[in-house]
Design a protein around this motif. Structure first.
Motif, PDB file in Angstrom:
ATOM      1  N   PHE A   4      17.970  15.127  27.928  1.00 58.93           N
ATOM      2  CA  PHE A   4      16.606  15.422  28.426  1.00 58.93           C
ATOM      3  C   PHE A   4      15.320  14.575  27.981  1.00 58.93           C
ATOM      4  CE2 PHE A   4      12.650  18.220  25.890  1.00 58.93           C
ATOM      5  CZ  PHE A   4      12.757  18.426  27.466  1.00 58.93           C
ATOM      6  N   VAL A   5      15.337  13.767  27.032  1.00 58.25           N
ATOM      7  CA  VAL A   5      14.718  13.342  26.172  1.00 58.25           C
ATOM      8  C   VAL A   5      14.584  11.581  26.849  1.00 58.25           C
ATOM      9  CG1 VAL A   5      14.193  11.328  24.030  1.00 58.25           C
ATOM     10  CG2 VAL A   5      15.158  14.029  24.024  1.00 58.25           C
ATOM     11  N   ARG A   7      14.231  11.933  30.369  1.00 58.69           N
ATOM     12  CA  ARG A   7      14.192  12.417  32.173  1.00 58.69           C
ATOM     13  C   ARG A   7      13.024  12.630  31.567  1.00 58.69           C
ATOM     14  NH1 ARG A   7      17.899  15.572  32.481  1.00 58.69           N
ATOM     15  NH2 ARG A   7      17.324  18.082  31.655  1.00 58.69           N
ATOM     16  N   ARG A   8      12.429  13.253  30.096  1.00 58.46           N
ATOM     17  CA  ARG A   8      10.434  13.219  29.547  1.00 58.46           C
ATOM     18  C   ARG A   8      10.129  11.636  29.362  1.00 58.46           C
ATOM     19  NH1 ARG A   8       8.772  18.242  28.282  1.00 58.46           N
ATOM     20  NH2 ARG A   8       6.679  16.296  28.973  1.00 58.46           N
ATOM     21  N   ALA A  11       9.502  10.559  32.806  1.00 54.50           N
ATOM     22  CA  ALA A  11       8.635  11.163  34.282  1.00 54.50           C
ATOM     23  C   ALA A  11       7.163  11.388  32.766  1.00 54.50           C
ATOM     24  CB  ALA A  11       8.695  12.664  33.389  1.00 54.50           C
ATOM     25  N   SER A  12       7.171  10.789  31.047  1.00 57.56           N
ATOM     26  CA  SER A  12       6.452  10.474  30.957  1.00 57.56           C
ATOM     27  C   SER A  12       5.254   9.015  31.669  1.00 57.56           C
ATOM     28  CB  SER A  12       6.587  10.271  29.827  1.00 57.56           C
ATOM     29  OG  SER A  12       6.533  11.435  28.815  1.00 57.56           O
ATOM     30  N   ASN A 312       3.304  15.937  23.974  1.00 60.28           N
ATOM     31  CA  ASN A 312       4.308  17.277  24.405  1.00 60.28           C
ATOM     32  C   ASN A 312       5.302  16.992  24.702  1.00 60.28           C
ATOM     33  OD1 ASN A 312       2.709  18.928  26.447  1.00 60.28           O
ATOM     34  ND2 ASN A 312       0.782  16.617  26.134  1.00 60.28           N
ATOM     35  N   LEU A 313       6.176  15.300  23.903  1.00 59.81           N
ATOM     36  CA  LEU A 313       7.355  15.525  24.486  1.00 59.81           C
ATOM     37  C   LEU A 313       8.198  16.302  22.845  1.00 59.81           C
ATOM     38  CD1 LEU A 313      10.434  14.580  25.132  1.00 59.81           C
ATOM     39  CD2 LEU A 313       9.272  12.274  24.183  1.00 59.81           C
ATOM     40  N   ASP A 316       8.294  19.769  23.271  1.00 64.67           N
ATOM     41  CA  ASP A 316       9.677  20.186  24.100  1.00 64.67           C
ATOM     42  C   ASP A 316      10.399  19.974  23.648  1.00 64.67           C
ATOM     43  OD1 ASP A 316       7.966  20.948  25.979  1.00 64.67           O
ATOM     44  OD2 ASP A 316       8.764  18.517  27.250  1.00 64.67           O
TER      45      ASP A 316
END
Length: 329
Positions: A4-5, A7-8, A11-12, A312-313, A316
């Motif tokens: 998850f981290v 992927r974020r 995306a970031s 934002n990360l 989450d």
């Protein structure tokens, strides 16, 4: 959680690239780096202006200019200002000035929002709730620059008169040249005196909106079945609210605070202008926008966007910590 981290983070990075490309396009279309040369008296010749434009790379295609800047950023080079000084070292120095104000303001605002939000929800429609509601809406309605000016005019003067000496300062992030004669302790005391009013200005305006979110979230939680079940099992009201209610009510606030980081950066720009802080905000306005300097504006944007994405990360990840029912896989 690991994937998850990852992927974020991917995306970031894409968000940062897209935002930098958009700002680069807007600034390249609207900025005129040669303006200050045209305003000279006597005006320079066209051959001189052509030479300056060539040296700045203004005649290159748009994508070539963007890639040159972006490839420099990958190596830690944010380019040079129109005066020929590197942007990166100035950004780091100014980030340190702005950072201590932002961090202090965020910590104060979050703590106040939680305390006031919980008290407002637990004591709904009581005098304390009405008082906090009135103060929150009053602070939300106040423009940032005006609230900061009120603090300078009334709070600083009143506190200094009360102590009989200057405790709070209204200009600058520290006394000029204090490193030449003061000890490290005196320097930090001086910086603290300069920090109080800008931090209060920034923190109170953020806390006002955040406390309303916290109050609404807490009211929803207090009416939940699991809260009544906890009370039916014999838990005290205080323990039910703090242990079971507050944890779930913090989830919406986490999102709001993470999204509010960008607003804090915007508020810091205005606050630094009012209190004459040589931070990133003044760097953006005076060295970037006013001077039509593209590298300064892009550097400010990249640093600000980086921290917005990071927070934002963090939000989450805190989601999963506060509520294990949320699956991130």
């Amino acid at each position: 959680m690991f994937f998850f981290v990852v992927r974020r983070l991917i995306a970031s990075v894409l968000v940062l690239l897209a935002s930098s490309l958009l700002v680069f396009a807007l600034c390249a279309a609207s900025f005129d780096p040669l303006q200050r040369f045209r305003q000279r008296q006597p005006p320079p010749t066209q051959e001189y202006l052509n030479g300056v434009a060539e040296s700045l790379g203004l005649n290159d295609p748009f994508l070539v200019r963007y890639w040159r800047w972006l490839s420099g950023v990958f190596t830690g080079d944010f380019g040079e200002t129109l005066n020929g000084t590197p942007v990166g070292p100035q950004l780091i120095t100014r980030l340190g000035v702005t950072g201590r104000m932002l961090i202090a303001a965020m910590v104060i605002a979050v703590l106040l929002a939680i305390v006031v939000g919980v008290i407002g929800a637990v004591r709904q429609y009581k005098p304390s709730d009405y008082t906090f509601t009135f103060l929150a809406y009053l602070l939300i309605a106040l423009p940032t620059f005006w609230f900061a000016a009120l603090l300078k005019e009334f709070v600083a003067g009143g506190v200094n008169d009360l102590f009989g000496r200057q405790v709070l300062y209204t200009i600058g992030e520290q006394t000029p040249g204090i490193e030449l004669y003061a000890t490290s302790g005196e320097i930090w005391a001086d910086r603290l005196g300069h920090l109080v009013l800008p931090t209060i200005s920034l923190a109170l305006l953020s806390f006002a909106a955040w406390s309303r979110f916290q109050r609404s979230a807490m009211l929803d939680v207090l009416g939940s079945d699991y809260m009544r079940l906890a009370r039916a099992k014999g838990l005290t009201y205080r323990r039910t609210v703090v242990k079971h209610g507050l944890r779930n009510a913090l989830i919406p606030l986490t999102t709001v605070v993470a999204l509010g980081v960008g607003t804090l950066f915007g508020g810091a720009v205005i606050t630094e202008q009012v209190f004459v802080w040589n931070g990133m905000g003044r760097f953006l306005l005076e060295n970037g926008i006013r001077a039509n300097d593209l590298n300064v504006v892009l550097g400010w944007l990249l640093v600000s966007a980086f921290f917005v994405v990071v927070f934002n990360l963090i939000a989450d990840i805190l989601y999963a910590v506060l509520d294990p029912r949320i699956r991130l896989s």
